[in-house]
Design a protein around this motif. Structure first.
Motif, PDB file in Angstrom:
ATOM      1  N   VAL A  49       8.328   2.663   7.449  1.00 33.45           N
ATOM      2  CA  VAL A  49       8.202   3.611   6.345  1.00 33.45           C
ATOM      3  C   VAL A  49       7.447   2.955   5.191  1.00 33.45           C
ATOM      4  N   GLU A  50       6.463   3.686   4.659  1.00 30.24           N
ATOM      5  CA  GLU A  50       5.710   3.150   3.516  1.00 30.24           C
ATOM      6  C   GLU A  50       6.659   2.891   2.346  1.00 30.24           C
ATOM      7  N   GLY A  51       6.472   1.756   1.701  1.00 30.10           N
ATOM      8  CA  GLY A  51       7.310   1.417   0.541  1.00 30.10           C
ATOM      9  C   GLY A  51       8.566   0.656   0.952  1.00 30.10           C
ATOM     10  N   ILE A  52       8.944   0.767   2.226  1.00 25.34           N
ATOM     11  CA  ILE A  52      10.121   0.033   2.705  1.00 25.34           C
ATOM     12  C   ILE A  52       9.661  -1.111   3.616  1.00 25.34           C
ATOM     13  N   HIS A  53       8.891  -0.745   4.628  1.00 24.22           N
ATOM     14  CA  HIS A  53       8.449  -1.749   5.601  1.00 24.22           C
ATOM     15  C   HIS A  53       7.045  -2.271   5.330  1.00 24.22           C
ATOM     16  N   PHE A  54       6.266  -1.516   4.599  1.00 27.13           N
ATOM     17  CA  PHE A  54       4.911  -1.970   4.285  1.00 27.13           C
ATOM     18  C   PHE A  54       4.457  -1.343   2.970  1.00 27.13           C
ATOM     19  N   ALA A  55       3.510  -2.032   2.306  1.00 24.57           N
ATOM     20  CA  ALA A  55       3.017  -1.552   1.015  1.00 24.57           C
ATOM     21  C   ALA A  55       1.937  -0.490   1.236  1.00 24.57           C
ATOM     22  N   ARG A  56       1.733   0.344   0.228  1.00 17.36           N
ATOM     23  CA  ARG A  56       0.773   1.442   0.303  1.00 17.36           C
ATOM     24  C   ARG A  56      -0.629   0.972   0.701  1.00 17.36           C
ATOM     25  N   ASP A  57      -1.027  -0.210   0.211  1.00 18.48           N
ATOM     26  CA  ASP A  57      -2.403  -0.648   0.445  1.00 18.48           C
ATOM     27  C   ASP A  57      -2.564  -1.463   1.737  1.00 18.48           C
ATOM     28  N   THR A  58      -1.568  -1.450   2.621  1.00 18.55           N
ATOM     29  CA  THR A  58      -1.650  -2.236   3.861  1.00 18.55           C
ATOM     30  C   THR A  58      -2.809  -1.752   4.731  1.00 18.55           C
ATOM     31  N   ASP A  59      -3.567  -2.712   5.258  1.00 16.06           N
ATOM     32  CA  ASP A  59      -4.679  -2.408   6.147  1.00 16.06           C
ATOM     33  C   ASP A  59      -4.174  -1.592   7.349  1.00 16.06           C
ATOM     34  N   PRO A  60      -4.681  -0.361   7.536  1.00 18.25           N
ATOM     35  CA  PRO A  60      -4.177   0.485   8.624  1.00 18.25           C
ATOM     36  C   PRO A  60      -4.405  -0.108  10.020  1.00 18.25           C
ATOM     37  N   LEU A  61      -5.417  -0.952  10.163  1.00 17.91           N
ATOM     38  CA  LEU A  61      -5.640  -1.613  11.457  1.00 17.91           C
ATOM     39  C   LEU A  61      -4.439  -2.495  11.814  1.00 17.91           C
ATOM     40  N   LEU A  62      -3.949  -3.223  10.799  1.00 18.51           N
ATOM     41  CA  LEU A  62      -2.794  -4.099  11.016  1.00 18.51           C
ATOM     42  C   LEU A  62      -1.522  -3.277  11.256  1.00 18.51           C
ATOM     43  N   LEU A  63      -1.430  -2.140  10.561  1.00 25.26           N
ATOM     44  CA  LEU A  63      -0.258  -1.269  10.756  1.00 25.26           C
ATOM     45  C   LEU A  63      -0.215  -0.708  12.166  1.00 25.26           C
ATOM     46  N   HIS A  97     -10.606   7.794   7.657  1.00 24.69           N
ATOM     47  CA  HIS A  97     -10.814   6.347   7.650  1.00 24.69           C
ATOM     48  C   HIS A  97      -9.522   5.643   8.074  1.00 24.69           C
ATOM     49  N   TRP A  98      -8.403   6.104   7.522  1.00 24.34           N
ATOM     50  CA  TRP A  98      -7.093   5.514   7.847  1.00 24.34           C
ATOM     51  C   TRP A  98      -6.785   5.720   9.328  1.00 24.34           C
TER      52      TRP A  98
END
Ligand code: ADP
Ligand code: MG
Length: 319
Positions: A49-63, A97-98
């Motif tokens: 979940v955004e804000g819990i497990h990862f930050a808003r600006d996290t590279d979507p490729l890595l996500l 893009h995301w």
């Protein structure tokens, strides 16, 4: 603006290679999968979940990579061979893009591990990614948390604490060199599938380290009704983590740091030589870090031979 169906068609319907055991994949109400005879189906699900497990600006490729990797790590811990995945994606809007980068990150790992994406759900809302993975285990070779016995040896794959130290660096709490290795551990964990295949016939118990060694080994100890002693000098550390521990004496990144996604497993002492022989076949290094005791609790013996008790959560007890 593309529709929900355009998104599925464009980004997900041909994301992975096709497996011959998939009779129906994306596009119908249910996926239809052929399960091998004499195998169990192993299933695990994780949500980011955004804000819990990862930050808003996290590279979507890595996500895309990590959202599949964490599930594959669970399959590795069970001794399962990964086969299929489903993906429930909740998106605030359609950002091509995301989606392009996310699906690429997911696809690269899926293809390299032989996983086919066979279905999912696409909805609108705050960004959240749920991946369910499905694997198969031949009867008898599954690894549970409950199988450790007194006298067994405790092993881990890889090195411990890189992801946790990477997080300290990213939050500017610690300035270190060799940050690329640390960020790679944090953002692109490699599920230990090949290692799992090597040990599943030998190990008596196994878990993947997602919350930190003391907490996750603690789950094995609790499920098996035993305790353990770990040897501080045997804990495998990368050079940046070794430097960090030497200068701060803060062992919490090693014992309580999450997101390692290494395997922690036990095996009978009589199999130690078989394990030594396996060393050449295992892609990642593995280290013997301790032993299972009949008395409950987790103990850490330092270089001077002094033993102290570590709480299940590890972290607070090391200040
Ligand atoms: P239903 O309304 O029957 O649930 P959907 O319209 O949600 O079907 O989905 C259509 C097809 O696309 C289904 O086969 C579903 O599994 C698949 N699908 C939907 N979203 C995704 C996704 N994000 N990734 C993979 N497959 C998806
Ligand atoms: Mg649906």
């Amino acid at each position: 603006m593309p529709s929900e169906f355009d998104v599925i068609q464009r980004y997900f319907s041909r994301l992975t290679d096709t497996r011959e055991d998939v009779e129906v994949g994306i596009g119908d109400d249910c996926a239809l999968l052929r399960v091998s005879q004499n195998s169990r189906l192993a299933v695990s699900i994780d949500t980011l979940v955004e804000g819990i497990h990862f930050a808003r600006d996290t590279d979507p490729l890595l996500l895309g990579h990590k959202s599949l990797a964490v599930g594959l790590s669970d399959l590795a811990a069970a001794g399962a061979t990964p086969c299929w995945a489903t993906l429930a994606l909740t998106l605030p809007d359609i950002d091509e893009h995301w989606l392009e980068a996310f699906s690429r990150g997911f696809s690269l790992l899926a293809r390299s591990t032989g996983v086919q994406l066979v279905g999912g759900d696409t909805t609108r809302g705050p960004l959240s990614i749920t991946v369910q993975v499905h694997g198969q285990i031949c009867d008898g070779s599954m690894m549970l948390r409950s199988g450790a016995s007194a006298g067994d040896l405790v092993y881990v794959t890889g090195t411990l604490g890189d992801a946790a130290l990477g997080l300290l660096v990213r939050r500017n709490i610690h300035a270190g060199d060799d940050v690329e290795t640390l960020f790679a551990a944090l953002d692109q964990p490699q599920p230990r599938l090949a290692e799992s295949a090597c040990i599943r016939e030998l190990a008596t118990s196994c878990i993947d380290i997602s919350d930190g060694l003391s907490s996750d080994l603690g789950h094995i100890l609790q499920a098996s009704g035993v305790g353990a002693t770990l040897f501080q000098d045997s804990l495998p550390l990368s050079r940046p983590v070794e430097d960090y521990v030497a200068s701060t004496d803060d062992w919490s990144v090693v014992l309580g740091g999450g997101d390692d996604y290494e395997l922690c497993f036990t095996l009978p002492a009589a199999l130690q030589q078989d394990m030594d022989r396996l060393r050449d076949e295992m892609p990642a290094c593995f280290s013997r870090i301790g032993k299972i005791d009949p008395e409950p609790g987790l103990r850490l013996v330092d270089h001077a031979g002094v033993s102290r008790t570590i709480g299940a959560k590890g972290y607070d007890h090391f200040g």
